[in-house]
Motif scaffolding. Sequence first.
Motif, PDB file in Angstrom:
ATOM      1  N   ARG A 128      51.023  12.768 -22.717  1.00 33.83           N
ATOM      2  CA  ARG A 128      51.965  12.239 -21.719  1.00 33.83           C
ATOM      3  C   ARG A 128      52.667  11.001 -22.219  1.00 33.83           C
ATOM      4  O   ARG A 128      52.049  10.143 -22.851  1.00 33.83           O
ATOM      5  N   LEU A 129      53.940  10.938 -21.920  1.00 32.80           N
ATOM      6  CA  LEU A 129      54.663   9.669 -22.038  1.00 32.80           C
ATOM      7  C   LEU A 129      54.960   9.235 -20.610  1.00 32.80           C
ATOM      8  O   LEU A 129      55.244  10.078 -19.743  1.00 32.80           O
ATOM      9  N   ASP A 130      54.928   7.935 -20.354  1.00 31.15           N
ATOM     10  CA  ASP A 130      55.252   7.444 -19.009  1.00 31.15           C
ATOM     11  C   ASP A 130      56.681   7.843 -18.648  1.00 31.15           C
ATOM     12  O   ASP A 130      57.506   8.099 -19.526  1.00 31.15           O
ATOM     13  N   LYS A 131      56.946   7.807 -17.362  1.00 33.46           N
ATOM     14  CA  LYS A 131      58.281   8.213 -16.898  1.00 33.46           C
ATOM     15  C   LYS A 131      59.378   7.384 -17.582  1.00 33.46           C
ATOM     16  O   LYS A 131      60.440   7.900 -17.931  1.00 33.46           O
ATOM     17  N   ASP A 132      59.112   6.095 -17.797  1.00 31.47           N
ATOM     18  CA  ASP A 132      60.166   5.252 -18.396  1.00 31.47           C
ATOM     19  C   ASP A 132      60.077   5.191 -19.925  1.00 31.47           C
ATOM     20  O   ASP A 132      60.870   4.502 -20.568  1.00 31.47           O
ATOM     21  N   THR A 133      59.117   5.866 -20.529  1.00 32.87           N
ATOM     22  CA  THR A 133      59.012   5.874 -21.998  1.00 32.87           C
ATOM     23  C   THR A 133      59.901   6.973 -22.567  1.00 32.87           C
ATOM     24  O   THR A 133      59.984   8.061 -22.000  1.00 32.87           O
ATOM     25  N   GLU A 134      60.553   6.651 -23.690  1.00 24.71           N
ATOM     26  CA  GLU A 134      61.455   7.625 -24.305  1.00 24.71           C
ATOM     27  C   GLU A 134      60.857   8.110 -25.629  1.00 24.71           C
ATOM     28  O   GLU A 134      59.830   7.636 -26.082  1.00 24.71           O
ATOM     29  N   PHE A 169      45.798   6.142 -20.520  1.00 23.98           N
ATOM     30  CA  PHE A 169      46.875   5.894 -19.558  1.00 23.98           C
ATOM     31  C   PHE A 169      47.520   4.518 -19.784  1.00 23.98           C
ATOM     32  O   PHE A 169      46.827   3.504 -19.790  1.00 23.98           O
ATOM     33  N   HIS A 170      48.826   4.487 -19.972  1.00 18.61           N
ATOM     34  CA  HIS A 170      49.596   3.237 -20.165  1.00 18.61           C
ATOM     35  C   HIS A 170      49.032   2.375 -21.297  1.00 18.61           C
ATOM     36  O   HIS A 170      49.097   1.137 -21.232  1.00 18.61           O
ATOM     37  N   GLN A 171      48.453   2.987 -22.315  1.00 21.13           N
ATOM     38  CA  GLN A 171      47.663   2.191 -23.253  1.00 21.13           C
ATOM     39  C   GLN A 171      48.450   1.099 -23.983  1.00 21.13           C
ATOM     40  O   GLN A 171      48.002  -0.046 -24.062  1.00 21.13           O
ATOM     41  N   VAL A 172      49.605   1.447 -24.521  1.00 19.65           N
ATOM     42  CA  VAL A 172      50.364   0.444 -25.286  1.00 19.65           C
ATOM     43  C   VAL A 172      50.759  -0.707 -24.355  1.00 19.65           C
ATOM     44  O   VAL A 172      50.611  -1.889 -24.692  1.00 19.65           O
ATOM     45  N   LYS A 173      51.228  -0.337 -23.165  1.00 16.07           N
ATOM     46  CA  LYS A 173      51.665  -1.378 -22.225  1.00 16.07           C
ATOM     47  C   LYS A 173      50.488  -2.277 -21.822  1.00 16.07           C
ATOM     48  O   LYS A 173      50.628  -3.494 -21.730  1.00 16.07           O
ATOM     49  N   ARG A 174      49.335  -1.657 -21.605  1.00 15.25           N
ATOM     50  CA  ARG A 174      48.177  -2.452 -21.175  1.00 15.25           C
ATOM     51  C   ARG A 174      47.678  -3.355 -22.296  1.00 15.25           C
ATOM     52  O   ARG A 174      47.289  -4.507 -22.058  1.00 15.25           O
ATOM     53  N   TYR A 223      60.377  -2.225 -23.111  1.00 14.10           N
ATOM     54  CA  TYR A 223      60.938  -0.931 -23.536  1.00 14.10           C
ATOM     55  C   TYR A 223      59.943  -0.269 -24.486  1.00 14.10           C
ATOM     56  O   TYR A 223      59.372  -0.931 -25.346  1.00 14.10           O
ATOM     57  N   LEU A 224      59.756   1.040 -24.309  1.00 13.42           N
ATOM     58  CA  LEU A 224      58.808   1.751 -25.175  1.00 13.42           C
ATOM     59  C   LEU A 224      59.369   3.110 -25.570  1.00 13.42           C
ATOM     60  O   LEU A 224      59.900   3.849 -24.728  1.00 13.42           O
ATOM     61  N   GLU A 225      59.226   3.410 -26.850  1.00 14.45           N
ATOM     62  CA  GLU A 225      59.708   4.700 -27.376  1.00 14.45           C
ATOM     63  C   GLU A 225      58.685   5.215 -28.389  1.00 14.45           C
ATOM     64  O   GLU A 225      58.238   4.457 -29.252  1.00 14.45           O
ATOM     65  N   VAL A 249      52.941   6.763 -33.227  1.00 12.99           N
ATOM     66  CA  VAL A 249      53.602   5.478 -33.497  1.00 12.99           C
ATOM     67  C   VAL A 249      54.651   5.213 -32.426  1.00 12.99           C
ATOM     68  O   VAL A 249      55.470   6.087 -32.106  1.00 12.99           O
ATOM     69  N   TYR A 250      54.614   3.997 -31.874  1.00 12.71           N
ATOM     70  CA  TYR A 250      55.542   3.596 -30.809  1.00 12.71           C
ATOM     71  C   TYR A 250      56.354   2.394 -31.276  1.00 12.71           C
ATOM     72  O   TYR A 250      55.843   1.511 -31.968  1.00 12.71           O
ATOM     73  N   TYR A 251      57.615   2.390 -30.841  1.00 11.08           N
ATOM     74  CA  TYR A 251      58.433   1.191 -30.998  1.00 11.08           C
ATOM     75  C   TYR A 251      58.388   0.481 -29.646  1.00 11.08           C
ATOM     76  O   TYR A 251      58.670   1.105 -28.605  1.00 11.08           O
TER      77      TYR A 251
HETATM   78  N1  URA Z   1      51.448   3.942 -23.985  1.00 13.17           N
HETATM   79  C1  URA Z   1      52.053   3.577 -22.841  1.00 13.17           C
HETATM   80  O1  URA Z   1      51.799   2.511 -22.311  1.00 13.17           O
HETATM   81  N2  URA Z   1      52.970   4.393 -22.328  1.00 13.17           N
HETATM   82  C2  URA Z   1      53.339   5.569 -22.898  1.00 13.17           C
HETATM   83  O2  URA Z   1      54.193   6.267 -22.377  1.00 13.17           O
HETATM   84  C3  URA Z   1      52.693   5.934 -24.088  1.00 13.17           C
HETATM   85  C4  URA Z   1      51.749   5.107 -24.622  1.00 13.17           C
END
Ligand code: URA
Length: 242
Positions: free
Chosen positions: A104-110, A189-194, A205-207, A135-137
């Motif tokens: 899953r990507l979050d609704k606002d993640t591209e 869930f929301h790992q990068v953001k958290r 912003y997350l991609e 890998v995320y930007y």
């Molecule tokens: N981590 C996040 O926080 N959001 C995503 O969509 C993917 C990874």
Amino acid sequence: MEMQRLDKIIASTGRWSRREVKDLIRHRLVTVNGIPAASPEEKADPETAEILVKGECITYRRYTWIMLNKPAGYLSATEDGKGLTVLDLLPQELRRQELFPVGRLDKDTEGLLFLTNEGGLAHDLLSPKRHVDKVYYARVEGCLVQADRDAFAAGITLPDGLQCQKAKLEILSAGETSEAHVTLREGKFHQVKRMLAFLGKPVTYLERVEMGGLPLDLSLSRGEYRFLTPEEVEHLRKQVSR
Ligand code: URA
């Protein structure tokens, strides 16, 4: 195997669109068991018929693998009572193939999202045990520093007790706002953001730019997709069998 339309069989290779198949057939460049195909609707058994395109024998692909450049505003789900899902970005004929998003990507993640109907490989790609890099930007508020990089490398424990595996933070720019590449081998869930919020650098912003060693195809605009090539699917298969 059940008889299928020629354009569907040939398009399943991901090398030609259905429109291109139509043109190839019109130019008599497709043969079925040695006989030029008459129309895209012609049916054949994909497992036993010898189908040649421009003299080259094609291999039918049992599973479909798609790379989508997900725009913001779409849910990574197969159905949602209210809003749009990533399946709404696909044409009707693909929606009939029971595709689902690989993670899953979050609704606002591209960015990069694979869709497939091959459950086993999809599951393995997401398993933390298989160590498949994602890998995320990320753009964040605040200045990313060496200590943030070290915290990622050591493995962050979030306030709710979630222990994140060791991860990589590559700082691309640092200032009032900063940019980074984040590499994870898991996908909570929301790992990068958290993780970044925990360090006091909330994500604005997350991609996703890469998964399993396959980069997002930059020729795809947001909302566009393409089939993975057989070599790319093979590459993913190798990633989980390492
Ligand atoms: N981590 C996040 O926080 N959001 C995503 O969509 C993917 C990874």
